[in-house]
Scaffold this motif. Sequence first.
Motif, short mmCIF file in Angstrom:
data_model
loop_
_atom_site.label_atom_id
_atom_site.label_comp_id
_atom_site.label_asym_id
_atom_site.label_seq_id
_atom_site.Cartn_x
_atom_site.Cartn_y
_atom_site.Cartn_z
N GLY A 161 0.85 -1.19 0.00
CA GLY A 161 0.00 0.00 0.00
C GLY A 161 0.88 1.23 0.00
N TYR A 162 0.53 2.24 -0.79
CA TYR A 162 1.39 3.41 -0.95
C TYR A 162 0.55 4.68 -0.88
N ARG A 163 1.16 5.72 -0.29
CA ARG A 163 0.51 7.03 -0.23
C ARG A 163 1.45 8.06 -0.84
N SER A 164 1.00 8.78 -1.84
CA SER A 164 1.83 9.76 -2.51
C SER A 164 1.96 11.02 -1.66
N GLU A 165 2.86 11.92 -2.07
CA GLU A 165 3.05 13.18 -1.35
C GLU A 165 1.78 14.01 -1.35
N ASP A 204 9.31 5.60 3.10
CA ASP A 204 8.59 6.23 4.20
C ASP A 204 7.12 6.47 3.85
N ARG A 205 6.74 6.29 2.58
CA ARG A 205 5.35 6.45 2.17
C ARG A 205 4.64 5.12 1.96
N VAL A 206 5.35 4.02 2.21
CA VAL A 206 4.74 2.69 2.08
C VAL A 206 3.93 2.41 3.34
N ARG A 207 2.63 2.12 3.18
CA ARG A 207 1.74 1.93 4.32
C ARG A 207 1.68 0.47 4.77
N SER A 208 1.87 -0.47 3.84
CA SER A 208 1.77 -1.89 4.20
C SER A 208 2.57 -2.71 3.19
#
Length: 320
Positions: A161-165, A204-208
């Motif tokens: 899971g990833y969250r962008s800036e 650092d933006r990887v959630r899972s």
Amino acid sequence: MTSDAGPVGRALLALDLIQRSPGVTADRLAGDLGVSGRAARRYVAVLREAGIPIESERGPYGGYRVGRGLRLPPLVFTATEALGLVMAVLDGHHDAADRTGIVGGALGKIIRALPAGVAAQAEAMRSRATAAPDRAAARPDPETTSALVQACSDRRQVRMGYRSEAGSEWDAEVDPWAVVVRHGRWYLLCHAHSADALRAYRIDRVRSVEILASNFEPPPDLDPVALLEEHLAAGWEYEVEVVFDAPRETLVGCVPRALGRLEAVDAGTTRLVGSTSNPWWYAWQLAGLPAPYRIAGSPELCEAARGIGRRLLAAAGEPG
């Protein structure tokens, strides 16, 4: 190896040699210990009797190695090594002085295992040295990083899971090729299945992270650092083309890969092709390079270079 070392000392040295050189032969072990082959095998037997799992294989490619299940003895550092380690941790992680944190707690364990005199110096350094935080650094979660490093090592595909800036979130299935640290940021260099393309994700933006059953083969002759630098120079808002009056081999060592790709035009001319989202930053990078150049196209970069030129002339007292 000192000639007056006793049997216990030789057995411990044998363990150290086997740990440092898995697959070491009995003859080499004997030579390093300064004893006969029979004596070397006896020291191996002593280690086994002490419950240390020393495995051996016969044949031309056989030798001794430490098996699984060994609980390693305490590490031994010299005073210089211990203080160098504390300095490196403090420099790399400004929270190292926090005894309740992961890094600070681990550093405390190492300090407590040191001899009293060395531990006192290390603790004094940790208590009295103040590390300024690196505002640009982005330290990822250790468990997430560990899982991705292990997946790279095992060549196992992952779903993450990833969250962008900007705050967008999505899941991505990737072949994790390598973890690369660049200027305080940790990246996962990988092949993204959905895009069928190279990607570099900020860890650092990887959630899972979910390890999948499928394996993969990384590209042959993979150079993760070079590939990441080239990737970070592509796909930005403003395209850049710069022509240098210098041969390519002269520029390779001084032009950062993050600026783009160097292409030889002829024996004395080289083209730099890349992109940037910050023309001012890019123009400052170009200004520090030791070769004459001209910007081909890219009006945004040209304007930034003019602005920097006017500032430098004004600083030198010259008319703009």
